[in-house]
Design an enzyme around this catalytic site. Structure first.
Site, PDB file in Angstrom:
ATOM      1  N   SER A 262       0.817  -1.082  -0.020  1.00 54.87           N
ATOM      2  CA  SER A 262      -0.042  -0.063   0.144  1.00 54.87           C
ATOM      3  C   SER A 262       0.781   1.203   0.016  1.00 54.87           C
ATOM      4  O   SER A 262       1.972   1.135   0.274  1.00 54.87           O
ATOM      5  CB  SER A 262      -0.762   0.232   1.173  1.00 54.87           C
ATOM      6  OG  SER A 262      -0.215   0.426   2.519  1.00 54.87           O
ATOM      7  N   LYS A 263       0.250   2.401  -0.248  1.00 59.13           N
ATOM      8  CA  LYS A 263       0.926   3.384  -0.256  1.00 59.13           C
ATOM      9  C   LYS A 263       1.370   3.790   1.187  1.00 59.13           C
ATOM     10  O   LYS A 263       2.473   4.481   1.234  1.00 59.13           O
ATOM     11  CB  LYS A 263      -0.016   4.763  -0.459  1.00 59.13           C
ATOM     12  CG  LYS A 263       0.405   6.110  -0.635  1.00 59.13           C
ATOM     13  CD  LYS A 263      -0.316   7.267  -0.995  1.00 59.13           C
ATOM     14  CE  LYS A 263      -0.520   8.599  -0.215  1.00 59.13           C
ATOM     15  NZ  LYS A 263       0.790   8.819   0.499  1.00 59.13           N
ATOM     16  N   ARG A 264       0.522   3.384   2.035  1.00 59.33           N
ATOM     17  CA  ARG A 264       1.254   3.793   3.606  1.00 59.33           C
ATOM     18  C   ARG A 264       2.570   2.943   3.800  1.00 59.33           C
ATOM     19  O   ARG A 264       3.478   3.492   4.357  1.00 59.33           O
ATOM     20  CB  ARG A 264       0.110   3.346   4.597  1.00 59.33           C
ATOM     21  CG  ARG A 264      -0.369   4.414   5.262  1.00 59.33           C
ATOM     22  CD  ARG A 264      -1.401   4.397   6.185  1.00 59.33           C
ATOM     23  NE  ARG A 264      -2.416   3.744   6.033  1.00 59.33           N
ATOM     24  CZ  ARG A 264      -3.036   2.583   6.477  1.00 59.33           C
ATOM     25  NH1 ARG A 264      -2.548   1.862   7.511  1.00 59.33           N
ATOM     26  NH2 ARG A 264      -4.302   2.312   6.008  1.00 59.33           N
ATOM     27  N   GLY A 266       4.989   2.593   1.684  1.00 62.44           N
ATOM     28  CA  GLY A 266       5.970   3.341   0.898  1.00 62.44           C
ATOM     29  C   GLY A 266       6.041   4.938   2.002  1.00 62.44           C
ATOM     30  O   GLY A 266       7.412   5.007   2.098  1.00 62.44           O
ATOM     31  N   ASP A 267       5.188   5.250   2.513  1.00 63.03           N
ATOM     32  CA  ASP A 267       5.302   6.292   3.383  1.00 63.03           C
ATOM     33  C   ASP A 267       5.969   6.174   4.639  1.00 63.03           C
ATOM     34  O   ASP A 267       7.260   6.851   5.020  1.00 63.03           O
ATOM     35  CB  ASP A 267       4.244   6.999   3.798  1.00 63.03           C
ATOM     36  CG  ASP A 267       3.372   7.629   2.720  1.00 63.03           C
ATOM     37  OD1 ASP A 267       3.762   7.822   1.585  1.00 63.03           O
ATOM     38  OD2 ASP A 267       2.116   7.700   2.803  1.00 63.03           O
TER      39      ASP A 267
END
Ligand code: GLU
Length: 505
Positions: A262-264, A266-267
């Site tokens: 998920s994008k999270r 990556g963050d």
């Protein structure tokens, strides 16, 4: 089955920035098409107006341009099967919806969102299907005449697919083999909405794959649950002979392998999950591979190996290699762990193997940002001297390379390397070295090396570390002759005199 021309498509919905998993899907379609001398279509599936995001289509186009994934026909390219943007194909779909209605394979339904919600609340696990459609407000319960009357009175309706229970559906998947389900688990999917005169994804997708003569549907695993319905739609239209072959690609998993990427993630871990930086309308910014300093070839190589490998030790593979070696049948069924650290390694490998002159513009940009203006030749020279050091990105070069462009601000015994290498008598030795260098007409690496190596040998002086103190101010940098040749005689001597003056004799 007759041999058909290979025609595949990448068909994103413009609902936001393209996720890196979507890029991998497009890449596999590209490799498959190219190795079979086929065609890759770029189709925009924008029939869900509620999820449409302005700028998403342009973003997707730009991302593929950067990555070097090209399409043979489609939006922005043209071709014989257009238009390729589904919102421009409204009239086409109406005809096929009518065909299903006329043959009784679909029916009109008037249930409002409120009515459907009420039903969902009162009936546990409610599904609009053969068991429940008889209790709902639709053509089957109201009759054809009343249905016609309501439509003419302007009541909003949808068209639902009439899924017959008790049928076995077999999806032949190139990667997963035979996937069998019973039609009973499917609901009567909405195929069309009168409210916006648009088909839903399922109908538009099937009609277009048929009309565009798509031979293989290669897409992410998240679409596997839709495949049985799609098979039923092909049957309902009588198109089973030309139904595309399916291949559902493995999911991209979190770096620890637990769950979907998920994008999270990556963050949290500091890596992009989008090809390009994305600026959302709400002010959110998502980082991109391009802006983070990745080379597109490295991203392609990295992505290609998430879910497939050539079965050899070889990891560095160009697009041509990939086209030659890729094998859809050898894709894994299980998810592919998104090992972003491996992505860094790929970028480093590609940096090392990319000609310095090609890397120079990116480095020059970073130099400019630090107030340094130089020529492409000089930027390339520094890249060449330093890129073998431990860097993953061109941006990593700057903190290691400042001294190429600016003299040390100060010389001090507080610096550990200086303290270790600047002893009593060093200043005199550096003075002697400066004199030797001053005598050179040719300041090239070779010329310096011939004279200074001999001088060091004859005198027993080991000038390298103190000389580094003079030119760099500390213990970093490339080979001393290379550095001195880059700085030139004047600057080299200037720095040496500054060090001699500042440090103890
Ligand atoms: N529009 C779908 C998407 O956004 C396409 C799925 C498919 O390839 O059938 O991915």
């Amino acid at each position: 089955m007759t041999q058909r021309k290979t025609r595949v498509r990448f068909a994103p919905s413009p609902t936001g920035p393209l996720h890196i998993g979507g890029v991998r899907t497009a890449l596999y379609n590209y490799l498959f098409a190219h190795q079979r001398g086929g065609e890759l279509i770029f189709r925009i599936e924008d029939t869900d107006s509620t999820r449409f995001v302005p700028g998403a289509e342009a973003y997707i186009t730009e991302a593929f341009k950067w990555l070097g994934i090209t399409f043979d026909e489609g939006v922005g390219i043209g071709g014989n099967y257009g238009p390729y943007r589904q919102s421009e194909r409204k009239d086409i779909y109406v005809k096929y919806v009518d065909q299903l209605l006329e043959s009784g394979k679909a029916y009109v339904a008037f249930d409002t969102p409120e009515e459907l919600n009420a039903k969902r609340e009162s009936v546990k696990n409610f599904q609009y299907d053969a068991h429940t459609r008889g209790e709902m407000r639709n053509q089957l319960t109201l009759g054809d005449e009343e249905t016609q009357r309501l439509i003419e009175a302007g009541e909003k309706y949808v068209v639902r697919f009439k899924v017959e229970p008790g049928e076995e559906i077999v999806v032949h998947d190139i990667i997963r083999g035979e996937v069998k389900v019973m039609s009973d688990i499917l609901d009567d999917k909405v195929l069309y909405k009168s409210a916006d005169n648009l088909p839903t994804y399922h109908l538009a997708n099937i009609v277009d794959d048929h009309l565009m003569e798509v031979s293989h549907v290669i897409r992410g695993e998240e679409w596997l649950p839709s495949a049985p319905l799609h098979v039923l739609l092909y049957r309902a239209f009588g198109w089973t002979d030309t139904m595309p072959e399916f291949a559902h690609l493995p999911l991209l998993l979190k770096p620890d392998g637990k769950g979907k990427l998920s994008k999270r993630d990556g963050d949290r871990l500091g890596f992009p999950v989008f090809p390009l930086e994305w600026h959302g309308a709400d002010g959110t910014v998502c980082s991109g591979y391009r802006e983070s300093g990745y080379l597109p070839e490295a991203v392609i190589n990295f992505l290609a190996l998430l879910g497939w490998n050539p079965g050899t030790e070889q990891e560095i593979l160009s697009m041509d290699d990939l086209v030659r070696l890729f094998d859809l049948e050898k894709c894994s069924k299980s998810g592919a762990r998104f090992d972003y650290v491996k992505g860094l390694w790929f970028n480093r490998e590609y940096l090392i193997n990319t000609p310095d002159a090609q890397l120079a513009p990116a480095f020059m940009q970073i130099l400019e940002g630090n107030g340094i203006h130089t020529t492409a030749e000089r930027a390339a020279a520094v890249v060449g001297m330093m890129k073998m050091k431990k860097i993953n990105f061109i941006a990593d070069l700057w903190p290691m390379c400042d001294f190429f462009f600016t003299a040390p601000e100060a010389y001090t015994m507080d610096d550990k390397f200086t303290r270790k290498n600047w002893k009593e008598g060093t200043a005199a030795e550096m003075q002697a070295l400066a004199q030797k260098l001053d005598g050179l007409n040719d300041f090239s690496v070779e010329s310096q090396k011939a004279v200074i190596d001999a001088w060091a040998e004859a005198t027993g002086i080991k000038p390298w570390n103190p000389w580094r103190v003079c030119l760099v101010g500390t213990g970093k940098g490339p080979d001393m002759y290379e550095l001195a040749a880059f700085l030139g005689k004047d600057e080299t001597l200037r720095r040496m005199q500054a060090a001699i003056a500042a440090l103890p004799a």
